[in-house]
Scaffold this motif. Structure first.
Motif, short mmCIF file in Angstrom:
data_model
loop_
_atom_site.label_atom_id
_atom_site.label_comp_id
_atom_site.label_asym_id
_atom_site.label_seq_id
_atom_site.Cartn_x
_atom_site.Cartn_y
_atom_site.Cartn_z
N ARG A 97 -2.52 -3.14 -4.65
CA ARG A 97 -3.52 -2.86 -3.63
C ARG A 97 -2.86 -2.81 -2.25
O ARG A 97 -3.14 -1.94 -1.43
CB ARG A 97 -4.58 -3.97 -3.67
CG ARG A 97 -5.72 -3.74 -2.75
CD ARG A 97 -6.61 -4.95 -2.70
NE ARG A 97 -7.62 -4.92 -3.73
CZ ARG A 97 -8.44 -5.94 -3.97
NH1 ARG A 97 -8.31 -7.06 -3.29
NH2 ARG A 97 -9.34 -5.85 -4.89
N ARG A 98 -1.96 -3.77 -2.00
CA ARG A 98 -1.32 -3.81 -0.69
C ARG A 98 -0.40 -2.61 -0.49
O ARG A 98 -0.39 -1.99 0.57
CB ARG A 98 -0.53 -5.11 -0.56
CG ARG A 98 -0.69 -5.75 0.81
CD ARG A 98 0.23 -6.94 0.97
NE ARG A 98 1.55 -6.68 0.42
CZ ARG A 98 2.23 -7.54 -0.31
NH1 ARG A 98 1.74 -8.73 -0.56
NH2 ARG A 98 3.42 -7.24 -0.78
N GLU A 99 0.38 -2.29 -1.54
CA GLU A 99 1.26 -1.13 -1.42
C GLU A 99 0.45 0.14 -1.24
O GLU A 99 0.88 1.05 -0.52
CB GLU A 99 2.18 -1.02 -2.65
CG GLU A 99 3.26 -2.09 -2.70
CD GLU A 99 4.21 -2.03 -1.51
OE1 GLU A 99 4.44 -0.94 -0.98
OE2 GLU A 99 4.70 -3.09 -1.11
N ALA A 100 -0.70 0.23 -1.90
CA ALA A 100 -1.54 1.42 -1.75
C ALA A 100 -1.85 1.63 -0.27
O ALA A 100 -1.69 2.73 0.26
CB ALA A 100 -2.83 1.28 -2.56
N GLY A 101 -2.27 0.56 0.40
CA GLY A 101 -2.62 0.66 1.81
C GLY A 101 -1.42 1.03 2.66
O GLY A 101 -1.50 1.89 3.55
#
Lengths: 125, 436
Positions: free
Chosen positions: B27-31
């Motif tokens: 999720r963090r990498e997606a952002g």
């Protein structure tokens, strides 16, 4: 694939139904973790010999040298795509099936076909 | 040995690959990656960046279990997403951008696969996220679109997760995002920072959006609690990112963060084990998150540097009065009342007036506070606000006017939007009639 065991070897054919909506990053991470945990469990017991994912495309079923390339993939015969394979060892076929039952793909509609390889050493059935 | 006896689940060893996947990494990498790709391609290509990152994460899901987690997962994901974006652009015949131009646009630091991302790359990530925040909070977008866009592009939430967290439907969120992206495209938005005076006001609108984002997660609800608490965590994460930059290092930003940390400290204790709501007096103070409280105190100190006094300063001061005492009985009600007085000066909102009246009751007694509430009773907002009637009921009960109190709680129940709140009010009503 080297094999330092006299135990029988089994092939897992992992089939993906591939008809699900886009998962969220969080859901994808959860799926990744479940698959890793499954493979790690097999590795920690010395059962995992190897495996890989298969690209969905290109794919073609070839029927003999003169066969018509009338099928651009295995999808006409079955809605399920072979999405990966694994080679594992187990004491018995039943145990191999039990290992396959741990596959985290089931909740997403995956199936696992379990097949036994011909033994390499003589004398075993 | 029974067949399969040793295929039962057991914890994987400490060296297991799965342990390297930190919580919310995808999720963090997606952002982070959407911000970087969109920055390189321009906000008009926001959707393309989102699709490319989604595909890269799907590829990670498919291959990492078999091949192991790459040494530098971020670089792996970025390269995969970059290649995917390139493919998507090449396939798009309407795209007038030349291939080599696109390739050049997509180039950047962090694309090498060295095990540790370079400091230069990390700077680019932070910069891209900040600029994305400014784009998401552009005044052409309504606040609810800003929040949805932040969650989609900066926080890696799916449309379904946003819908669950914001208590709405997936099609509604999808529509909101489509409209927001179209607005950004039409406005020919770029990722250039606005000029100085506008920049300051844009930081303010980012702070507002983060405040609303946190509130969405903080609202009591029967919804997915974990997902809603993630909204609070995201608001704090993005806020921390902002205040660490010179342009965001402002007293009001620190005040907001102090407020959010103080509220976050109490997040796990607001609901009892049976799912019922717990008011402040009944919460288990030993379970409050001390780290959140001390972070709040640090930000409150930074907020006091300068002469600016915003509503967040006052709200943070009130929250501090609630979380700092060891016991509920030690709550500094005169201090809270003072902050509410100042808050009311800044914002004549009826809801603030209501909260002030509750603090007033703790300082001057229920009868005087009730008089104040009766004056507000015809207010358009408060008339149908369940907490107004609940507060009235509480004061009436303290004064021994049980029948009137019961009627007030019943009215409150009629207006309460959430089942969990209605249950809470029903319990108070029941307690009232028992004492009769």
């Amino acid at each position: 694939m080297t094999q330092n065991t006299s135990k029988p070897v089994y092939l897992f054919l992992l089939r993906d139904s591939a008809n699900l909506p886009d998962p969220s990053p969080e859901e994808m991470q959860q799926a990744t973790q479940k698959w890793m945990a499954w493979i790690d469990r097999m590795k920690s017991r010395g059962q995992y010999l190897g495996g890989d994912r298969l690209e969905e495309q290109p794919a073609r079923i070839v029927r003999g040298p003169r066969g018509q390339p009338n099928s651009d993939g295995p999808f006409i015969e079955t809605k399920e795509i072979v999405g990966g394979y694994m080679l594992i060892t187990a004491d018995t076929f039943e145990q191999a099936v039990d290992i396959a039952k741990d596959c985290p793909g089931f909740e997403k509609g995956w199936t696992v076909e379990v097949r036994q390889l011909y033994p390499r050493s003589p004398g075993r059935p | 040995m029974t067949p399969g006896a040793d295929s039962s689940p057991e914890p994987a060893g400490p060296t297991a690959d799965v342990g390297r996947l930190v919580d919310h990494l995808f999720r963090r990498e997606a952002g982070r990656l959407v911000a970087i790709l969109a920055r390189r391609l321009g906000p008009g290509s926001l959707h393309l960046a989102e699709d490319a990152v989604q595909d890269a994460l799907a590829r990670a899901m498919e291959t990492w279990p078999f091949n192991g987690i790459p040494e530098n997962p971020t670089a792996w994901l970025l390269q995969t997403a970059r290649n995917r974006a390139f493919d998507l652009l090449r396939r798009d015949r309407t795209s007038r951008t030349k291939q080599d131009q696109v390739a050049l646009m997509l180039e950047g630091s962090g694309d090498d696969m060295s095990p540790v991302p370079s400091a230069q790359f990390e700077d680019e990530v932070v910069d891209a996220q900040l600029r994305m925040m400014f784009v998401c909070c552009h005044p052409v977008l309504p606040p609810e679109a800003q929040i949805a866009l932040i969650l989609k592009t900066l926080s890696g939430f799916s449309e379904r997760e946003i819908a669950v967290a914001l208590l709405t439907t997936e099609p509604a969120i999808a529509k909101r995002l489509v409209r927001a992206r179209a607005t950004l495209r039409e406005a020919a938005m770029d990722f250039e920072l606005p000029p100085a005076p506008e920049l300051a006001s844009r930081v303010t609108s980012v702070l507002h959006a983060l405040y609303l984002l946190f509130n969405e997660g903080y609202k009591a609800s029967h919804g997915d609690t974990l997902l809603r608490e993630d909204l609070c965590a995201e608001a704090i994460r993005l806020g921390e990112l902002l205040v660490r930059q010179p342009l965001g290092d402002r007293p009001d930003a620190h005040a907001l963060l102090a407020l959010l940390h103080f509220h976050a400290a109490r997040l796990p204790t607001r609901v009892a084990d049976d799912g019922s709501l717990l008011v402040l007096a009944d919460q288990d103070r030993s379970a409050w998150d001390r780290r959140e409280i001390s972070r709040g105190v640090i930000h409150l100190g930074r907020a006091a540097e300068g002469r600016q006094l915003t509503r967040w300063h006052l709200e943070a001061a009130i929250a501090a009065c609630h979380v700092l005492p060891e016991r509920y009985a030690d709550t500094d009600w005169p201090g809270i009342l003072e902050s509410y007085d100042a808050l009311l000066e800044l914002d004549r909102s009826p809801v603030i007036a209501l909260n002030r009246a509750i603090a007033f009751a703790h300082v001057h007694g229920p009868a005087a506070a009730l008089d104040q509430l009766e004056v507000m009773a015809d207010d358009r907002v408060l008339r149908e606000y369940h907490l107004f009637h609940a507060a009235r009921g509480t004061l009436l009960a303290e004064l021994g006017r049980t029948d009137e109190a019961a009627a007030a709680f019943q009215r409150a129940m009629g207006y309460a939007p959430q089942a969990v709140e209605r249950d809470h009010l029903a319990a108070r009503l029941a307690a009232l009639t028992q004492h009769r």
